[in-house]
Scaffold this motif. Structure first.
Motif, PDB file in Angstrom:
ATOM      1  N   ILE A  11       1.748 -12.571  -1.074  1.00  0.00           N
ATOM      2  CA  ILE A  11       1.460 -11.548  -2.082  1.00  0.00           C
ATOM      3  C   ILE A  11       2.598 -10.539  -2.151  1.00  0.00           C
ATOM      4  O   ILE A  11       2.974 -10.082  -3.230  1.00  0.00           O
ATOM      5  CB  ILE A  11       0.080 -10.874  -1.824  1.00  0.00           C
ATOM      6  N   GLU A  12       3.187 -10.221  -0.997  1.00  0.00           N
ATOM      7  CA  GLU A  12       4.302  -9.272  -0.976  1.00  0.00           C
ATOM      8  C   GLU A  12       5.509  -9.830  -1.724  1.00  0.00           C
ATOM      9  O   GLU A  12       6.160  -9.120  -2.493  1.00  0.00           O
ATOM     10  CB  GLU A  12       4.688  -8.928   0.471  1.00  0.00           C
ATOM     11  N   SER A  15       4.817  -9.813  -5.431  1.00  0.00           N
ATOM     12  CA  SER A  15       4.857  -8.443  -5.943  1.00  0.00           C
ATOM     13  C   SER A  15       6.286  -7.929  -6.051  1.00  0.00           C
ATOM     14  O   SER A  15       6.653  -7.328  -7.058  1.00  0.00           O
ATOM     15  CB  SER A  15       4.049  -7.505  -5.040  1.00  0.00           C
ATOM     16  N   GLU A  16       7.076  -8.168  -5.013  1.00  0.00           N
ATOM     17  CA  GLU A  16       8.456  -7.683  -5.005  1.00  0.00           C
ATOM     18  C   GLU A  16       9.279  -8.256  -6.146  1.00  0.00           C
ATOM     19  O   GLU A  16      10.103  -7.556  -6.725  1.00  0.00           O
ATOM     20  CB  GLU A  16       9.126  -8.010  -3.668  1.00  0.00           C
ATOM     21  N   ARG A  18       8.047  -9.205  -8.959  1.00  0.00           N
ATOM     22  CA  ARG A  18       7.276  -8.884 -10.164  1.00  0.00           C
ATOM     23  C   ARG A  18       6.712 -10.125 -10.858  1.00  0.00           C
ATOM     24  O   ARG A  18       6.463 -10.123 -12.053  1.00  0.00           O
ATOM     25  CB  ARG A  18       8.096  -8.025 -11.118  1.00  0.00           C
ATOM     26  N   ILE A  20       3.793 -11.255 -10.505  1.00  0.00           N
ATOM     27  CA  ILE A  20       2.370 -11.058 -10.811  1.00  0.00           C
ATOM     28  C   ILE A  20       2.106  -9.690 -11.423  1.00  0.00           C
ATOM     29  O   ILE A  20       0.967  -9.230 -11.460  1.00  0.00           O
ATOM     30  CB  ILE A  20       1.495 -11.261  -9.559  1.00  0.00           C
ATOM     31  N   ALA A  21       3.140  -9.054 -11.953  1.00  0.00           N
ATOM     32  CA  ALA A  21       2.971  -7.711 -12.528  1.00  0.00           C
ATOM     33  C   ALA A  21       1.923  -7.704 -13.636  1.00  0.00           C
ATOM     34  O   ALA A  21       1.098  -6.783 -13.703  1.00  0.00           O
ATOM     35  CB  ALA A  21       4.306  -7.173 -13.039  1.00  0.00           C
ATOM     36  N   GLN A  24      -1.505  -7.994 -11.994  1.00  0.00           N
ATOM     37  CA  GLN A  24      -1.888  -6.736 -11.355  1.00  0.00           C
ATOM     38  C   GLN A  24      -2.329  -5.709 -12.397  1.00  0.00           C
ATOM     39  O   GLN A  24      -3.324  -5.015 -12.204  1.00  0.00           O
ATOM     40  CB  GLN A  24      -0.729  -6.184 -10.517  1.00  0.00           C
ATOM     41  N   GLN A  25      -1.614  -5.630 -13.513  1.00  0.00           N
ATOM     42  CA  GLN A  25      -1.969  -4.691 -14.582  1.00  0.00           C
ATOM     43  C   GLN A  25      -3.331  -5.045 -15.180  1.00  0.00           C
ATOM     44  O   GLN A  25      -4.169  -4.170 -15.401  1.00  0.00           O
ATOM     45  CB  GLN A  25      -0.895  -4.686 -15.670  1.00  0.00           C
ATOM     46  N   PRO A  40      -5.556  -9.904  -2.695  1.00  0.00           N
ATOM     47  CA  PRO A  40      -4.338 -10.701  -2.507  1.00  0.00           C
ATOM     48  C   PRO A  40      -4.570 -12.201  -2.706  1.00  0.00           C
ATOM     49  O   PRO A  40      -3.792 -12.865  -3.400  1.00  0.00           O
ATOM     50  CB  PRO A  40      -3.912 -10.385  -1.070  1.00  0.00           C
ATOM     51  N   LEU A  43      -5.199 -12.931  -6.446  1.00  0.00           N
ATOM     52  CA  LEU A  43      -3.965 -12.838  -7.229  1.00  0.00           C
ATOM     53  C   LEU A  43      -3.055 -14.036  -6.995  1.00  0.00           C
ATOM     54  O   LEU A  43      -2.467 -14.573  -7.944  1.00  0.00           O
ATOM     55  CB  LEU A  43      -3.220 -11.543  -6.913  1.00  0.00           C
ATOM     56  N   TYR A  47      -2.009 -16.630  -9.808  1.00  0.00           N
ATOM     57  CA  TYR A  47      -0.597 -16.923 -10.032  1.00  0.00           C
ATOM     58  C   TYR A  47      -0.363 -18.433 -10.056  1.00  0.00           C
ATOM     59  O   TYR A  47       0.283 -18.962 -10.960  1.00  0.00           O
ATOM     60  CB  TYR A  47       0.265 -16.261  -8.953  1.00  0.00           C
TER      61      TYR A  47
END
Length: 110
Positions: A11-12, A15-16, A18, A20-21, A24-25, A40, A43, A47
């Motif tokens: 997940i990190e 996220s880093e 982007r 899954i931006a 997440q939104q 997590p 998501l 993804y």
């Protein structure tokens, strides 16, 4: 041992970069998270479901989430958020025509 020589997405990492931006939104907009314990995993599952250009029906989203356990949301908001992202991504060029767009009626994009 089973992952030897393979890549592992976290997940990190998603996220880093982007990746899954939009998910997440949508989760934020649809209130698809509460305590955050399952988020997590959900998501990462979403993804993977959407990463190959899939535009799943609500039933297909529910099936993909069947390995995740959430005690807070009842899944409807989670399914709504994933469907929202699928529909948004379906408007992006290079999305296959005729794909499912996350609705109970299995509407298609033409």
């Amino acid at each position: 041992v089973q992952a030897h020589g393979l890549g592992v997405e976290t997940i990190e990492g998603l996220s880093e970069r982007r990746a899954i931006a939009d998910l997440q939104q949508a989760f934020h907009e649809r209130n698809a998270l509460q305590c955050g314990f399952c988020t997590p995993g959900v998501l990462v599952t979403a993804y993977e479901l959407l990463s190959n250009g899939a535009c799943p029906s609500r039933a297909e989203i529910r099936d993909a989430l069947s390995g995740n356990y959430c005690r807070c949301t009842g899944y409807e908001a989670i399914v709504d958020a994933i469907g929202q992202v699928a529909r948004g991504r379906a408007k992006v060029p290079n999305t296959p025509a005729g794909c499912k767009i996350g609705s109970d009626t299995d509407e298609t994009v033409s």
